[in-house]
Design a protein around this motif. Structure first.
Motif, mmCIF file in Angstrom:
data_model
loop_
_atom_site.group_PDB
_atom_site.id
_atom_site.type_symbol
_atom_site.label_atom_id
_atom_site.label_comp_id
_atom_site.label_asym_id
_atom_site.label_seq_id
_atom_site.Cartn_x
_atom_site.Cartn_y
_atom_site.Cartn_z
ATOM 1 N N LEU A 279 0.833 -1.210 0.000
ATOM 2 C CA LEU A 279 0.000 0.000 0.000
ATOM 3 C C LEU A 279 0.868 1.260 0.000
ATOM 4 N N ARG A 280 2.045 1.167 0.592
ATOM 5 C CA ARG A 280 2.957 2.321 0.596
ATOM 6 C C ARG A 280 3.743 2.434 -0.701
ATOM 7 N N GLY A 281 3.588 1.452 -1.580
ATOM 8 C CA GLY A 281 4.281 1.511 -2.872
ATOM 9 C C GLY A 281 5.686 0.961 -2.844
ATOM 10 N N ASN A 282 6.057 0.290 -1.756
ATOM 11 C CA ASN A 282 7.433 -0.214 -1.653
ATOM 12 C C ASN A 282 7.610 -1.654 -2.139
ATOM 13 N N ILE A 283 6.509 -2.337 -2.344
ATOM 14 C CA ILE A 283 6.570 -3.720 -2.860
ATOM 15 C C ILE A 283 5.689 -3.779 -4.110
ATOM 16 N N LEU A 284 6.176 -4.443 -5.144
ATOM 17 C CA LEU A 284 5.496 -4.481 -6.445
ATOM 18 C C LEU A 284 4.603 -5.719 -6.540
ATOM 19 N N VAL A 285 3.374 -5.519 -6.997
ATOM 20 C CA VAL A 285 2.436 -6.637 -7.088
ATOM 21 C C VAL A 285 2.596 -7.360 -8.425
ATOM 22 N N MET A 295 -8.871 -10.008 -14.745
ATOM 23 C CA MET A 295 -7.860 -8.954 -14.654
ATOM 24 C C MET A 295 -8.535 -7.602 -14.443
ATOM 25 N N ALA A 296 -9.652 -7.391 -15.137
ATOM 26 C CA ALA A 296 -10.375 -6.120 -14.967
ATOM 27 C C ALA A 296 -10.846 -5.979 -13.518
ATOM 28 N N GLN A 297 -11.268 -7.082 -12.920
ATOM 29 C CA GLN A 297 -11.706 -7.017 -11.515
ATOM 30 C C GLN A 297 -10.531 -6.758 -10.578
ATOM 31 N N MET A 298 -9.396 -7.369 -10.880
ATOM 32 C CA MET A 298 -8.221 -7.123 -10.030
ATOM 33 C C MET A 298 -7.793 -5.663 -10.103
ATOM 34 N N ILE A 299 -7.942 -5.073 -11.279
ATOM 35 C CA ILE A 299 -7.607 -3.643 -11.420
ATOM 36 C C ILE A 299 -8.541 -2.809 -10.533
ATOM 37 N N ASP A 300 -9.826 -3.162 -10.512
ATOM 38 C CA ASP A 300 -10.764 -2.428 -9.651
ATOM 39 C C ASP A 300 -10.411 -2.603 -8.173
ATOM 40 N N ILE A 301 -10.004 -3.789 -7.794
ATOM 41 C CA ILE A 301 -9.629 -4.008 -6.386
ATOM 42 C C ILE A 301 -8.407 -3.157 -6.044
ATOM 43 N N ALA A 302 -7.453 -3.119 -6.952
ATOM 44 C CA ALA A 302 -6.258 -2.294 -6.707
ATOM 45 C C ALA A 302 -6.653 -0.821 -6.543
ATOM 46 N N ASN A 303 -7.569 -0.384 -7.372
ATOM 47 C CA ASN A 303 -8.022 1.011 -7.252
ATOM 48 C C ASN A 303 -8.783 1.236 -5.960
ATOM 49 N N GLU A 304 -9.582 0.254 -5.547
ATOM 50 C CA GLU A 304 -10.352 0.404 -4.307
ATOM 51 C C GLU A 304 -9.424 0.637 -3.120
ATOM 52 N N PHE A 305 -8.276 -0.061 -3.109
ATOM 53 C CA PHE A 305 -7.402 0.033 -1.938
ATOM 54 C C PHE A 305 -6.160 0.882 -2.181
ATOM 55 N N ASN A 328 -3.738 1.518 -17.387
ATOM 56 C CA ASN A 328 -3.386 1.424 -15.968
ATOM 57 C C ASN A 328 -1.891 1.223 -15.732
ATOM 58 N N GLY A 329 -1.123 1.260 -16.805
ATOM 59 C CA GLY A 329 0.328 1.136 -16.661
ATOM 60 C C GLY A 329 0.763 -0.208 -16.104
#
Lengths: 475, 367
Positions: A279-285, A295-305, A328-329
């Motif tokens: 969440l702090r951006g220090n580890i890459l998913v 994949m579209a749903q996972m993108i929404d989950i990433a945006n939610e959190f 979404n890069g």
């Protein structure tokens, strides 16, 4: 025969490597005490009193200044250079061009008819955590005891004596990300290693590389946990979200304490520590996911959190949502032609890489296989020609990026590796011919300027402890 | 050269589509396999059969011409160990028809082609990569069942079956699958089975009257094994460790079997014995990992070393699993890698065309 002597020689070689590793500067004991004011951000995290408990002890192997000339250089940074030269000095690429004078101390290699590429980077490997031979005693890739095991770290399973490491190196792979398996929704931390002989995994760890987090969509988690749940895709999604809700609360609690330092620090939780660092951006998913809709749903989950997915892996249906990946890069790590082995892999097409690349998503090859890792150049060639057959004019200069530069980006290491550019690490492969020919093989492989593999010199071949006395010398 | 390999003119000559047509493929480099390549050669096909090959072939005016200038013309490729049409999606159980339940891990009577799905979606992409014939092989157990040769023609099942059976399939490198606990027990079980087949042949009437001792397999399986012990039907035994290969050779000597070895991870260590016994080996060129204790000396040069020793070599996939079904289409990469690891080009092409046609008794029509 003199096989005893040769085994002995190999042992000496290993010992030479080993002693090379010995004189380590003691790692700074980054505050075992809870009173440390503010631990540095980075791997391990700001919610942890020790941000880096298993630090890299990697040191480059001894190197000599080396000039390779009269060679075709696929730079992965721009057009290929015909009749080019590349100079490796002090572990870095010191010069690239068409005419470079050989320094007096340089080993000069004539590359006539040959090719140079950056070292290959495999972003999806289980070498070391699923070693050869594949016996239960060594099967350490999936902590399949709970659908969320963010608390485990792949490096704690990596066996440096896995015979698959030297074989990957002989295939030109210089850096790999070793991931936990895909049984779990959240499988744990990955580790990025250099493909070098070492007594310890710490001795292989790529200094400064960020950790990754392995997540998995779809069939695997719901199959493995069918009895206890999740047993459905909707159960999978509820599982991810529940984990991120906990992680967000944990992050807030620790971030507040790091500011105030009032009272006892919150209790540590290894799994939430890792998720908070995402969440702090220090580890890459790095997210194993086959189907476009998932994949579209996972993108929404990433945006939610509020976290980013660095790359989808496998991405068999990437071609269906290449626009979403681009917007979404998110990187697309793909196989050339795997498919059909399960329902969610059924829509595999050979032009997948060409299409996601053409649409503008960051596209790369990956192996998920100790065999495929040895031939990632052939896999890219397949994907390149499949793209051309589908009417997409993929050039070799573009395809080489699927093999080196884009994977470097996925690991957050594109400033250090992945292309032949001055100042980058001298991770270099000399090929017997065009790497997109099935008949070409790596002749020599350098990591940080040190010659780590030389096909013409079997005596210097890296043989793992397991192989000594077990696998025949001339194999 | 890879480019060349990938741009092979993929000419699928299937009886069902080529009937009543005359087709001339002209201008390409033709690899007849039986003799040296012909630059600027012509292949003339009439009613689904090759009627002329050469540099000076008269092409009838009525023939459909296919210009192969700058391209390569080869026989359709053969992939000799597959479950194409037997397994549609690996992890979807109801689409899996490659393994019989059998009886005591023996399924000699199992005719794997009876479960072939001729509408399989795997056929077309496999054809599109130049593969025209596959051997479909049963899996599992000690004796897995009978294999068949299939032309990749979608249609009715009978349209595609080129020859059945072409071989009995068995394995000696996994004692658990054989229903035993050790390699020695496995070999004992296999020998007892062959002894019982011979006993059954000699005492058939007594058997029918139930006047014999109990035998190790039901009559249907014993019947199916008769052509095997008579040396008429080949038996393909999967064996990897070099002593397993020697055990298979001893078995073949003792029972007069027409043996083929598949797997063959360490076959290079028995190359002289395999050559002396005229036993063909079906192996790959893309695996060098000591991925089990039976495959410690697996290497990519095996095919080349066997060939040099005079062994008949058929190249098959020995990689990650999908090379038998979804990626059965990739057999040409085994040939390419075999060349990269020491096999000569003509031998590698032969190992995916004429040699499999010969060992499976198909060379009158394909290869």
């Amino acid at each position: 025969m003199n096989s005893t002597i040769r085994i002995f020689a190999s042992v000496c070689l290993l010992l030479a490597f080993a002693t090379q590793m010995l004189p380590q500067t003691p790692q700074k004991d980054s505050a075992k005490s809870d009173s440390t004011p503010s631990p540095p951000p980075g791997p391990g995290g700001t919610s942890s009193p020790n941000a880096n408990p298993f630090p890299s002890t990697y040191k480059p192997f001894p190197s000599r200044t080396t000039l390779i000339r009269n060679v075709t250089i696929m730079t992965a940074a721009g057009p290929s250079i015909a009749n080019g030269s590349v100079l490796l000095r002090d572990g870095k690429i010191a010069a690239v061009g068409t005419s470079i004078a050989a320094p007096a101390d340089a080993v000069v290699i004539d590359g006539t008819g040959k090719y140079v590429t950056p070292g290959i980077i495999d972003v999806h490997s289980h070498i070391g955590d699923y070693p050869a031979p594949g016996v239960d005693a060594n099967s350490d890739g999936n902590e399949a005891t709970n659908p969320v095991t963010a608390n485990v770290w792949a490096e704690h399973s990596v066996w440096p004596q896995d015979p698959q490491f030297p074989r990957a190196l002989a295939g030109g792979v210089t850096t790999m990300q070793i991931l936990p398996g895909s049984a779990n929704l959240i499988g744990g931390r990955s580790v990025v290693v250099k493909v070098v002989p070492s007594r310890t995994v710490q001795g292989m760890k790529f200094p400064g590389a960020k950790y990754g987090l392995k997540m998995a969509c779809g069939e695997n988690p719901k199959r493995v946990y069918a009895q206890r749940g999740p047993s459905t895709r909707m159960g999978n999604v509820a599982g991810y979200r529940a984990a991120w809700i906990q992680a967000e609360a944990y992050r807030r609690k620790w971030d507040a304490w790091n500011l105030s330092h009032k009272g006892d620090p919150p209790t540590r939780d290894l799994g939430l520590e890792t998720l908070a660092e995402v969440l702090r951006g220090n580890i890459l998913v790095h997210n194993h996911c086959y189907r476009a809709d998932e994949m579209a749903q996972m993108i929404d989950i990433a945006n939610e959190f509020g976290y980013k997915i660095r790359a989808f892996h496998h991405t068999v249906e990437g071609y269906k949502i290449a626009d979403l990946l681009k917007a979404n890069g998110i990187g697309a790590a793909e196989w050339a032609d795997w498919g059909g082995f399960k329902m969610e892999a059924n829509d595999s097409i050979k032009a997948n890489l060409a299409i996601t690349d053409a649409v503008g998503a960051r596209t790369m090859i990956h192996s998920d296989s100790a065999l495929g890792a040895q031939r990632l150049n052939q896999e890219v060639a397949k994907a390149m020609y499949a793209g051309r057959a589908a009417g997409i004019n993929v050039t070799e200069d573009q395809a080489i990026k699927w093999l080196t530069f884009n994977p470097a980006w996925a690991l957050g290491l594109d400033d250090k590796i992945g292309s032949i550019e001055v100042g980058k690490n001298a991770d270099v492969v000399l090929w017997s011919g065009n790497p997109f020919s099935i008949y070409s093989k790596p002749e020599r492989v350098w990591i940080d300027g040190a010659l780590m593999f030389d096909r013409s010199d079997p005596k210097e071949k890296w043989r793992t402890d397991f192989e000594l006395g077990t696998v025949k010398e001339d194999n | 050269m890879r480019k060349l390999f990938l741009s092979i003119a993929l000419l699928i000559i299937l009886a069902t589509t080529a009937l009543s047509q005359t087709i001339a493929i002209t201008g390409g480099k033709v690899y007849p396999v039986t003799r040296p390549p012909i630059a600027n050669g012509t292949v003339l096909i009439r009613d689904g059969v090759i009627v002329a090959v050469g540099a000076n072939v008269n092409v009838p005016a009525s023939a459909q011409r296919i210009d192969a200038t700058g391209k390569i013309v080869t026989p359709g490729l053969i992939n000799s160990i597959t479950t194409v049409g037997l397994v549609e999606i690996g992890q979807v159980r109801e689409t899996n028809d490659a393994a019989a339940k059998g009886n005591n891990n023996i399924a000699a009577a199992f005719k794997v082609w009876d479960g072939l799905n001729p509408a399989s979606s795997v056929f077309a992409p496999t054809r599109a990569e130049g593969v025209t014939t596959v051997i479909i092989t049963p899996r599992g157990g000690l004796v897995s069942g009978q294999a068949a040769a299939i032309d990749l023609a979608n249609g009715q099942r009978s349209d595609g079956i080129r020859r059945s059976p072409v071989a009995m399939i068995a394995q000696i490198d996994d004692s658990q699958s054989a229903g035993t606990n050790s390699r020695g027990e496995l070999m004992g079980k296999l020998r007892a089975l062959f002894d019982d087949v011979k006993f059954y042949m000699a005492h058939r009437l007594d058997y029918d009257r139930a006047a014999t001792k109990a035998l190790s397999a039901p009559a249907a399986d014993l019947e199916a094994l008769i052509p095997v012990v008579q040396g008429r039907m080949p038996i393909m035994i999967d064996a990897d460790r070099v002593d397993e290969i020697d055990a298979a050779l001893a078995l073949a000597r003792d029972y007069n079997l027409k043996l083929m070895i598949s797997g063959g991870a360490e076959a290079w260590l028995a190359a002289d014995r395999l050559a002396a016994a005229h036993v063909p080996v079906l192996t790959g060129a893309m695996n060098n990992i000591p991925d089990s204790f039976a495959r410690l000396n697996q290497r990519q040069e095996t095919a080349a070393m066997l060939r040099r020793a005079g062994v008949q070599v058929v190249l098959v996939g020995n990689g990650d699993g999908d090379e038998a079904r979804f990626n059965a289409r990739n057999i040409k990469y085994e040939a390419g890698n075999a060349v990269a690891y020491g096999m000569n080009y003509d031998d590698a092409l032969r190992a995916v065309t004429l040699t499999p046609a010969e060992v499976f008794g198909l060379s009158d029509r394909v290869g």
